[in-house]
Enzyme design. Sequence first.
Site, short mmCIF file in Angstrom:
data_model
loop_
_atom_site.label_atom_id
_atom_site.label_comp_id
_atom_site.label_asym_id
_atom_site.label_seq_id
_atom_site.Cartn_x
_atom_site.Cartn_y
_atom_site.Cartn_z
N ASN A 54 -3.38 0.36 -2.72
CA ASN A 54 -2.15 -0.29 -3.18
C ASN A 54 -1.46 0.65 -4.15
O ASN A 54 -2.09 1.51 -4.75
CB ASN A 54 -2.49 -1.57 -3.95
CG ASN A 54 -3.08 -2.63 -3.07
OD1 ASN A 54 -4.27 -2.62 -2.80
ND2 ASN A 54 -2.25 -3.52 -2.60
N HIS A 66 0.88 -1.18 0.00
CA HIS A 66 0.00 0.00 0.00
C HIS A 66 0.91 1.23 0.00
O HIS A 66 2.07 1.16 0.42
CB HIS A 66 -0.94 -0.04 1.20
CG HIS A 66 -2.04 -1.06 1.02
ND1 HIS A 66 -3.32 -0.71 0.67
CD2 HIS A 66 -2.02 -2.41 1.10
CE1 HIS A 66 -4.06 -1.80 0.55
NE2 HIS A 66 -3.30 -2.86 0.81
N CYS A 98 -7.89 -0.51 3.39
CA CYS A 98 -8.42 -1.68 4.09
C CYS A 98 -9.40 -1.18 5.13
O CYS A 98 -9.07 -0.28 5.91
CB CYS A 98 -7.30 -2.49 4.74
SG CYS A 98 -7.94 -3.88 5.69
P1 HMG Z 1 -16.89 -14.26 12.52
O1 HMG Z 1 -17.99 -13.38 12.97
O2 HMG Z 1 -15.80 -14.57 13.48
O3 HMG Z 1 -17.46 -15.60 11.88
O4 HMG Z 1 -16.27 -13.60 11.20
P2 HMG Z 1 -18.36 -16.71 12.49
O5 HMG Z 1 -17.88 -17.99 11.88
O6 HMG Z 1 -18.47 -16.60 13.98
O7 HMG Z 1 -19.81 -16.38 11.84
C1 HMG Z 1 -20.56 -15.22 12.19
C2 HMG Z 1 -21.54 -14.89 11.09
O8 HMG Z 1 -20.84 -14.59 9.87
C3 HMG Z 1 -22.47 -16.04 10.73
O9 HMG Z 1 -23.68 -15.45 10.23
C4 HMG Z 1 -21.77 -16.69 9.57
O10 HMG Z 1 -22.64 -17.42 8.76
C5 HMG Z 1 -21.21 -15.50 8.84
P3 HMG Z 1 -24.98 -15.27 11.15
O11 HMG Z 1 -25.29 -16.67 11.64
O12 HMG Z 1 -24.58 -14.36 12.26
O13 HMG Z 1 -25.99 -14.68 10.21
N1 HMG Z 1 -20.01 -15.83 8.05
C6 HMG Z 1 -19.87 -15.60 6.74
N2 HMG Z 1 -20.70 -15.06 5.82
C7 HMG Z 1 -20.25 -14.99 4.55
N3 HMG Z 1 -19.02 -15.41 4.17
C8 HMG Z 1 -18.17 -15.97 5.05
C9 HMG Z 1 -18.60 -16.07 6.40
N4 HMG Z 1 -18.01 -16.54 7.50
C10 HMG Z 1 -18.88 -16.40 8.50
N5 HMG Z 1 -16.97 -16.37 4.64
C11 HMG Z 1 -14.99 -13.46 9.19
C12 HMG Z 1 -15.13 -14.11 10.56
C13 HMG Z 1 -13.62 -13.74 8.64
C14 HMG Z 1 -16.05 -14.05 8.27
C15 HMG Z 1 -15.24 -11.95 9.35
O14 HMG Z 1 -14.36 -11.47 10.31
C16 HMG Z 1 -15.05 -11.17 8.09
O15 HMG Z 1 -15.81 -11.30 7.13
N6 HMG Z 1 -14.04 -10.26 8.05
C17 HMG Z 1 -13.79 -9.40 6.93
C18 HMG Z 1 -12.37 -9.58 6.53
C19 HMG Z 1 -12.05 -8.76 5.28
O16 HMG Z 1 -12.68 -8.96 4.26
N7 HMG Z 1 -11.07 -7.86 5.38
C20 HMG Z 1 -10.62 -7.12 4.27
C21 HMG Z 1 -9.83 -7.99 3.33
S1 HMG Z 1 -8.20 -8.37 3.96
C22 HMG Z 1 -7.20 -7.15 3.31
O17 HMG Z 1 -7.69 -6.23 2.71
C23 HMG Z 1 -5.72 -7.30 3.46
C24 HMG Z 1 -5.00 -7.76 2.17
O18 HMG Z 1 -5.26 -6.86 1.11
C25 HMG Z 1 -3.50 -7.82 2.40
C26 HMG Z 1 -3.00 -6.54 3.06
O19 HMG Z 1 -3.04 -5.46 2.46
O20 HMG Z 1 -2.59 -6.66 4.21
C27 HMG Z 1 -5.47 -9.16 1.76
MG MG Z 2 -4.28 -4.96 0.85
#
Ligand code: HMG
Ligand code: MG
Length: 302
Positions: free
Chosen positions: A249, A209, A240
């Site tokens: 980025n 980034h 993010c």
């Molecule tokens: P959680 O709350 O710990 O998950 O989230 P859970 O398993 O306890 O489930 C809770 C609820 O979420 C449930 O729904 C699940 O069904 C649902 P409810 O029963 O309450 O209706 N759920 C999901 N729904 C859709 N898709 C899924 C999913 N998993 C659970 N996969 C979780 C854990 C990881 C899902 C959550 O924390 C999350 O979605 N976080 C978002 C993370 C994210 O997208 N961050 C940005 C991207 S990373 C980034 O940008 C960095 C990168 O670019 C590299 C860098 O620059 O460093 C890659």
């Molecule tokens: Mg990133």
Amino acid sequence: MKLPGKVKLVDVGPRDGLQNEKDPVPAEVKIGLVHRLQDAGLTEIEVTSFVSPKWVPQMADNMQVMAGIQRKPGVRYSVLTPNMKGFEAAVDSRPDEIVVFGAASEAFSQRNINCSIAESIERFAPVVEAARARGIHVRGAVSCAVGCPYEGEIPPERVEMVARLMKQIGVQHLGVADTIGVGTPVKVQRAMDAALKHYAIDDISGHFHDTYGQALGNTLASLEMGVWQYDTSSAGLGGCPYAKGATGNVATEDVVYMLQGMGIDTGIDLDKLIDAGKYISDFLQRQPNSRAATAILNKRMH
Ligand code: HMG
Ligand code: MG
């Protein structure tokens, strides 16, 4: 110096970029961006993520976007899958590659994916196994590889640890990510060196980034180590949602301009790439966040 002769860029704009937009971006516009990127010669595009729509509503149209892309042979389409639920949802959309994303910082792991580093590895293990059993390539991202918005500076040993854990569960490629763009060249080289303890030079990439304007310098420092794969973002889109204040980025346009000037092949047509960045920037009603794009667009007007 062992500068590579060719470089592969993964455009992460549709995912890393657009996940950060406050106003919704329609699926058709995301698809339009992917089409323009592949026409410009990008051979890998990070399209979307299968994460909780409550956490990141911007990516809730993941299925629609994947289904709407007219796939071009030779292009790899990747998606983020943090857990089995995400993987199971993603698999129907036929990704060529999935990305599990962990962190070198405990605090960031908690904020971003709601679990510790150790728990994240446990969640990733079955995802990696299921993906590889289907022949889907697996990339792992290590966020906060040099600095964390909550913990500050991150020592290379933490990157080494996460690289080791990712390797143990079968992650094939490791992306070293400077999530908040605080890295500077020597620190980034140390993080790369730490990743290289467990991954070959052909299996690591840089994801920088550009918050502090260091991303091109960090790219050059990594190129000098022989790293030849980078994640970049069209028009410098993004940030993010769990790293407040972090900007996008490094712009794909800026990296392509630098590499072309160095005689390093990317297979990307810079003019078409500028058009792709202009397309999404016009939709977002802003100028591309790329110096090279700005310069070339200005030149076109005169
Ligand atoms: P959680 O709350 O710990 O998950 O989230 P859970 O398993 O306890 O489930 C809770 C609820 O979420 C449930 O729904 C699940 O069904 C649902 P409810 O029963 O309450 O209706 N759920 C999901 N729904 C859709 N898709 C899924 C999913 N998993 C659970 N996969 C979780 C854990 C990881 C899902 C959550 O924390 C999350 O979605 N976080 C978002 C993370 C994210 O997208 N961050 C940005 C991207 S990373 C980034 O940008 C960095 C990168 O670019 C590299 C860098 O620059 O460093 C890659
Ligand atoms: Mg990133």
